[in-house]
Design a protein around this motif. Structure first.
Motif, PDB file in Angstrom:
ATOM      1  N   ILE A  60       0.834  -1.215   0.000  1.00 56.10           N
ATOM      2  CA  ILE A  60       0.000   0.000   0.000  1.00 56.10           C
ATOM      3  C   ILE A  60       0.864   1.258   0.000  1.00 56.10           C
ATOM      4  CG2 ILE A  60      -1.739   1.286   1.331  1.00 56.10           C
ATOM      5  CD1 ILE A  60      -2.889  -1.540   2.084  1.00 56.10           C
ATOM      6  N   LYS A  61       1.906   1.242   0.782  1.00 50.67           N
ATOM      7  CA  LYS A  61       2.778   2.416   0.784  1.00 50.67           C
ATOM      8  C   LYS A  61       3.475   2.569  -0.566  1.00 50.67           C
ATOM      9  CE  LYS A  61       6.760   3.491   3.329  1.00 50.67           C
ATOM     10  NZ  LYS A  61       7.380   3.500   4.645  1.00 50.67           N
ATOM     11  N   LYS A  62       3.867   1.442  -1.143  1.00 50.89           N
ATOM     12  CA  LYS A  62       4.529   1.499  -2.451  1.00 50.89           C
ATOM     13  C   LYS A  62       3.584   2.055  -3.506  1.00 50.89           C
ATOM     14  CE  LYS A  62       7.426  -2.494  -1.632  1.00 50.89           C
ATOM     15  NZ  LYS A  62       7.136  -3.926  -1.618  1.00 50.89           N
ATOM     16  N   LEU A  63       2.332   1.759  -3.324  1.00 53.42           N
ATOM     17  CA  LEU A  63       1.323   2.176  -4.298  1.00 53.42           C
ATOM     18  C   LEU A  63       0.931   3.639  -4.129  1.00 53.42           C
ATOM     19  CD1 LEU A  63      -0.272   0.582  -6.447  1.00 53.42           C
ATOM     20  CD2 LEU A  63      -2.083   0.317  -4.756  1.00 53.42           C
ATOM     21  N   PHE A  64       0.913   4.126  -2.895  1.00 53.46           N
ATOM     22  CA  PHE A  64       0.330   5.452  -2.636  1.00 53.46           C
ATOM     23  C   PHE A  64       1.241   6.446  -1.918  1.00 53.46           C
ATOM     24  CE2 PHE A  64      -3.847   3.091  -2.833  1.00 53.46           C
ATOM     25  CZ  PHE A  64      -4.320   3.746  -3.965  1.00 53.46           C
ATOM     26  N   TRP A  65       2.497   6.125  -1.767  1.00 55.60           N
ATOM     27  CA  TRP A  65       3.364   6.992  -0.966  1.00 55.60           C
ATOM     28  C   TRP A  65       3.299   8.449  -1.423  1.00 55.60           C
ATOM     29  CZ3 TRP A  65       7.225   9.789  -3.327  1.00 55.60           C
ATOM     30  CH2 TRP A  65       7.525   9.413  -4.639  1.00 55.60           C
ATOM     31  N   TYR A  66       3.215   8.654  -2.753  1.00 57.20           N
ATOM     32  CA  TYR A  66       3.258  10.021  -3.309  1.00 57.20           C
ATOM     33  C   TYR A  66       2.019  10.820  -2.929  1.00 57.20           C
ATOM     34  CZ  TYR A  66       0.412   7.327  -6.493  1.00 57.20           C
ATOM     35  OH  TYR A  66      -0.542   6.496  -6.973  1.00 57.20           O
ATOM     36  N   PHE A  89       6.293  12.650  -0.264  1.00 63.04           N
ATOM     37  CA  PHE A  89       6.506  13.262  -1.575  1.00 63.04           C
ATOM     38  C   PHE A  89       7.653  14.266  -1.541  1.00 63.04           C
ATOM     39  CE2 PHE A  89       5.632  15.965  -5.220  1.00 63.04           C
ATOM     40  CZ  PHE A  89       5.351  15.019  -6.198  1.00 63.04           C
ATOM     41  N   TYR A  90       7.695  15.052  -0.480  1.00 63.01           N
ATOM     42  CA  TYR A  90       8.707  16.123  -0.434  1.00 63.01           C
ATOM     43  C   TYR A  90       9.960  15.749   0.355  1.00 63.01           C
ATOM     44  CZ  TYR A  90       4.994  18.894  -2.446  1.00 63.01           C
ATOM     45  OH  TYR A  90       4.013  19.352  -3.273  1.00 63.01           O
ATOM     46  N   GLN A  91      10.104  14.464   0.604  1.00 62.07           N
ATOM     47  CA  GLN A  91      11.263  14.042   1.384  1.00 62.07           C
ATOM     48  C   GLN A  91      12.559  14.276   0.608  1.00 62.07           C
ATOM     49  OE1 GLN A  91      10.967   9.960   2.651  1.00 62.07           O
ATOM     50  NE2 GLN A  91      10.531  10.617   4.734  1.00 62.07           N
ATOM     51  N   ASP A  92      12.446  14.238  -0.703  1.00 57.76           N
ATOM     52  CA  ASP A  92      13.604  14.254  -1.580  1.00 57.76           C
ATOM     53  C   ASP A  92      13.131  14.950  -2.855  1.00 57.76           C
ATOM     54  OD1 ASP A  92      16.017  13.597  -2.605  1.00 57.76           O
ATOM     55  OD2 ASP A  92      15.737  11.424  -2.566  1.00 57.76           O
ATOM     56  N   ASN A  93      14.001  15.079  -3.874  1.00 60.98           N
ATOM     57  CA  ASN A  93      13.487  15.557  -5.152  1.00 60.98           C
ATOM     58  C   ASN A  93      12.563  14.484  -5.716  1.00 60.98           C
ATOM     59  OD1 ASN A  93      12.970  16.102  -7.803  1.00 60.98           O
ATOM     60  ND2 ASN A  93      15.108  15.963  -8.483  1.00 60.98           N
ATOM     61  N   PRO A  94      11.262  14.740  -5.748  1.00 63.74           N
ATOM     62  CA  PRO A  94      10.332  13.671  -6.122  1.00 63.74           C
ATOM     63  C   PRO A  94      10.555  13.136  -7.535  1.00 63.74           C
ATOM     64  CG  PRO A  94       9.182  15.789  -5.934  1.00 63.74           C
ATOM     65  CD  PRO A  94      10.564  15.992  -5.406  1.00 63.74           C
ATOM     66  N   MET A  96       3.580  14.141 -12.951  1.00 61.25           N
ATOM     67  CA  MET A  96       3.694  15.293 -12.050  1.00 61.25           C
ATOM     68  C   MET A  96       3.083  14.974 -10.661  1.00 61.25           C
ATOM     69  SD  MET A  96       1.572  18.725 -12.491  1.00 61.25           S
ATOM     70  CE  MET A  96       0.364  18.762 -11.234  1.00 61.25           C
ATOM     71  N   ILE A  97       1.978  14.245 -10.680  1.00 57.30           N
ATOM     72  CA  ILE A  97       1.286  13.940  -9.419  1.00 57.30           C
ATOM     73  C   ILE A  97       1.932  12.780  -8.677  1.00 57.30           C
ATOM     74  CG2 ILE A  97      -0.947  13.055  -8.505  1.00 57.30           C
ATOM     75  CD1 ILE A  97      -0.912  15.984  -9.463  1.00 57.30           C
ATOM     76  N   THR A  98       2.325  11.748  -9.455  1.00 57.72           N
ATOM     77  CA  THR A  98       2.715  10.487  -8.793  1.00 57.72           C
ATOM     78  C   THR A  98       4.192  10.131  -8.975  1.00 57.72           C
ATOM     79  OG1 THR A  98       2.358   9.020 -10.682  1.00 57.72           O
ATOM     80  CG2 THR A  98       0.417   9.605  -9.417  1.00 57.72           C
ATOM     81  N   THR A  99       4.878  10.859  -9.869  1.00 58.61           N
ATOM     82  CA  THR A  99       6.275  10.608 -10.259  1.00 58.61           C
ATOM     83  C   THR A  99       6.424   9.364 -11.133  1.00 58.61           C
ATOM     84  OG1 THR A  99       7.145   9.174  -8.507  1.00 58.61           O
ATOM     85  CG2 THR A  99       7.051  11.534  -8.008  1.00 58.61           C
ATOM     86  N   PHE A 120       7.388  20.871 -10.507  1.00 55.04           N
ATOM     87  CA  PHE A 120       7.481  20.093 -11.746  1.00 55.04           C
ATOM     88  C   PHE A 120       7.910  20.999 -12.905  1.00 55.04           C
ATOM     89  CE2 PHE A 120       5.247  17.653 -15.241  1.00 55.04           C
ATOM     90  CZ  PHE A 120       5.980  16.485 -15.102  1.00 55.04           C
ATOM     91  N   ILE A 121       7.247  22.112 -13.001  1.00 57.14           N
ATOM     92  CA  ILE A 121       7.551  23.018 -14.106  1.00 57.14           C
ATOM     93  C   ILE A 121       8.974  23.568 -13.985  1.00 57.14           C
ATOM     94  CG2 ILE A 121       6.945  25.294 -15.064  1.00 57.14           C
ATOM     95  CD1 ILE A 121       4.065  24.397 -14.959  1.00 57.14           C
ATOM     96  N   LYS A 122       9.342  23.874 -12.780  1.00 65.76           N
ATOM     97  CA  LYS A 122      10.692  24.394 -12.542  1.00 65.76           C
ATOM     98  C   LYS A 122      11.744  23.379 -13.033  1.00 65.76           C
ATOM     99  CE  LYS A 122      10.903  27.110  -8.683  1.00 65.76           C
ATOM    100  NZ  LYS A 122      10.890  27.065  -7.228  1.00 65.76           N
ATOM    101  N   ILE A 123      11.491  22.142 -12.764  1.00 74.36           N
ATOM    102  CA  ILE A 123      12.464  21.110 -13.126  1.00 74.36           C
ATOM    103  C   ILE A 123      12.452  20.812 -14.625  1.00 74.36           C
ATOM    104  CG2 ILE A 123      13.052  18.644 -12.845  1.00 74.36           C
ATOM    105  CD1 ILE A 123      12.296  18.926  -9.926  1.00 74.36           C
ATOM    106  N   PHE A 124      11.263  20.769 -15.198  1.00 71.19           N
ATOM    107  CA  PHE A 124      11.182  20.284 -16.582  1.00 71.19           C
ATOM    108  C   PHE A 124      11.172  21.382 -17.657  1.00 71.19           C
ATOM    109  CE2 PHE A 124      10.139  16.572 -14.178  1.00 71.19           C
ATOM    110  CZ  PHE A 124      10.734  15.556 -14.908  1.00 71.19           C
ATOM    111  N   GLN A 125      10.987  22.638 -17.225  1.00 71.33           N
ATOM    112  CA  GLN A 125      10.915  23.675 -18.247  1.00 71.33           C
ATOM    113  C   GLN A 125      12.292  24.043 -18.798  1.00 71.33           C
ATOM    114  OE1 GLN A 125       8.571  26.987 -17.009  1.00 71.33           O
ATOM    115  NE2 GLN A 125       7.105  26.516 -18.637  1.00 71.33           N
TER     116      GLN A 125
END
Ligand code: GLU
Length: 549
Positions: free
Chosen positions: A427-433, A439-444, A515-518, A544-549
């Motif tokens: 369950i955590k693997k499925l929904f951690w994000y 989600f914000y523990q690291d660069n998602p 963007m939502i789930t990585t 997301f935009i900051k990283i990918f733009q």
């Protein structure tokens, strides 16, 4: 030899057999009521094979209105682990395979105790003394070196190995010789005096394998070691199964070779042996080969593996039942609502040469099981599981209870519910994000490799996305919006002219999904967005935009 003198010399203060037996009246059983026991040695490890025996014990007792008891076989103090009994009790509780009679810490249930072998010393001594009195047991002073020499001679002569016939030289000692050795403090073991003839065969009926022809025992097995006042397994279990009224012994097939000895031991104390079920070994595929599940190599050999990963008790029991009886699966398909205790178990339908255990199958059983549960039920199970195995996640789901239930409810109450949970730890693997704490523990997005175009993504959320939309409206609006940014709803059009488009609508959705789930795979996007809500979406969007733009 004066057996009486010998018995008094070796066990001067032992109780008599009569005194002991008076404490254990025969059980008042109706025909067919089975008395079974789970008799683990407290080594700190519950092997799946032993647990399979235990499950059969339980089924036999419960389906016949009999008794299932737990006996702690702790005669080998060197192998004992202190917390072993706690682990065993935990396993039994987890699977709700609770014994009717047992002894644990301060608790004692049942009239046939003690249920801990190390507390039964005086009982065993009474029986050993009785055997000595009857000339069926004797002290043996042979040293390790003498026994090794004997073995070498037997090997050279290509004879059977062991202490039997003319090799059993301590059989011949006179009382005076024994007394002298004992007075001199020479260590000794007690051996059983076999009357069997290896060249004679007898019929042994195993409930799994049917009639088997076995040679009689002629080995003078050690029934009590020199440094331990407790008997060996062979003798202790015979006395216990007799006094405790065991009707069926369920154990692994590795014990088959000891059957002749056990049958003779039962006869020597004047008892009828119980019925036997010798379980097949549990085997697994290992590449091209099939081999026994090994304590050393396979984590799944230990019952703790299943609990730690979070398999529901139900799934493991179902998987083992299919292993125990080949017709269980068919029966279960026909009777999906019935408990395994209603299944007509038959030892004769057990495998005789290896029971094939397949984790894949267990996972499928488990996924089907989870698919039938409600989100609330899964939440309850997850709550209990994480409390023990993932305290951090436990705190999170405790804080966001309703939210977690809603997540678990995604694609649940449909005709084809999702089947992506096999164990609670999935369950955590499925929904951690979906939890900002993770989600914000690291660069998602650190593992996202694809370079996604950002055209229209920000605009979509600013101008189009509406939390109140139904799923149908949401998708129609998204389609319409994305088409303004060179995404097409037609796969055909895209294929014919890929240069003209950024992609299909599916691609546009994929970008939002990442963007939502990585990840580009997730449960229903509409539900996820709705559960996240505008503010949280906005925050992810910015990063997301900051990283990918
Ligand atoms: N104590 C034995 C073991 O753990 C039990 C065998 C039996 O059930 O008789 O292997």
């Amino acid at each position: 030899m004066d057996y009486k003198k010998l018995a008094d010399l070796l066990f001067p203060n032992a109780l008599t057999r009569e005194e002991v037996e008076a404490r254990y009246p025969k059980r008042n059983l109706k025909e067919n009521e089975a008395v079974t026991r789970f008799a683990p040695s407290p080594t700190g490890f519950v092997h799946i094979g032993n647990f399979m025996s235990c499950l059969i014990d339980y089924v036999l007792a419960k389906t016949t209105n009999g008794i299932f008891y737990l006996r702690n076989e702790d005669t080998d103090k060197a192998r004992e682990i202190e917390t072993a009994m706690e682990k065993i009790m935990e396993v039994l509780k987890h699977y709700q395979i609770l014994p009717d009679e047992y002894q644990y810490k301060e608790e004692l249930h049942g009239n046939y105790g003690p249920y801990i072998q190390s507390e039964r010393e005086e009982i065993y001594h009474a029986f050993i003394k009785d055997l000595i009195l009857k000339g069926r047991a004797y002290p043996c002073f042979c040293t390790k070196e003498e026994l090794n020499e004997m073995r070498e001679v037997q090997e050279i002569n290509k004879e059977r190995i062991g202490y039997f016939g003319s090799y059993a030289k301590c059989r011949e000692l006179s009382y005076e010789e024994v007394e002298e050795k004992i007075k001199a403090g020479i260590p000794y073991v007690i051996r059983f005096k076999s009357m069997g003839n290896y060249n004679k065969r007898f019929i042994f009926h195993d409930l799994v394998r049917g009639d088997m022809e076995l040679p009689e025992n002629d080995q003078d097995a050690v029934i009590m070691k020199s440094d331990n006042p407790l008997p060996t397994y062979h003798f202790a279990h015979v006395v216990d199964d007799y006094l405790m009224g065991t009707t069926h012994v369920v154990r692994g097939e590795e014990w088959l070779s000891s059957v002749p000895l056990h049958i003779e031991l039962f006869a020597s104390i004047g008892a009828t042996p119980p019925k036997y079920i010798h379980n097949p070994l549990i085997i697994k595929k290992d590449g091209e080969n099939v081999r026994k599940i090994s304590k050393r190599k396979d984590p799944e050999a230990s019952m703790s593996y299943y609990e730690e990963l979070g398999y529901p008790a139900y799934s493991v029991i179902e998987a083992l039942m299919t292993l125990i009886n080949s017709n269980y699966e068919e029966w279960h398909t026909e009777n999906p609502e019935k408990s395994f205790l209603e299944f007509p178990f038959s030892p004769s339908k057990m495998a005789t040469s290896g029971a094939f255990f397949d984790l894949e199958k267990l996972n499928n059983i488990s996924k089907e099981y989870f698919a039938k549960l409600s989100a609330e039920e899964i939440y309850e199970g997850l709550f209990t599981y994480t409390e023990k195995y993932d305290p951090e996640f436990h705190e999170i789901i405790k804080k966001y209870k309703e939210y977690t239930i809603s997540l678990l409810n995604i694609e649940r109450n449909t005709e084809k519910p999702r089947k992506d949970i096999a164990v609670y730890s999935d369950i955590k693997k499925l929904f951690w994000y979906m939890y900002d704490e993770y989600f914000y523990q690291d660069n998602p997005y650190k593992d996202v490799e694809e370079k996604y175009p950002m055209d229209g993504i920000k605009e979509y959320f600013e101008e189009c996305y509406n939390l109140e939309d139904t799923e149908e409206d949401w998708f129609n609006h998204l389609k319409e919006f994305a088409s303004k940014y060179k995404y097409t709803a037609s796969r055909k059009e895209y294929k014919e002219n890929p240069e003209a488009y950024l992609g299909t609508i599916a691609k546009f959705c994929e970008i939002i999904r990442v963007m939502i789930t990585t990840s580009n795979m997730s449960p229903n996007l509409y539900d996820l967005l709705k559960l996240l809500g505008k503010e949280r979406i906005k925050k992810r969007l910015e990063i997301f935009i900051k990283i990918f733009q």
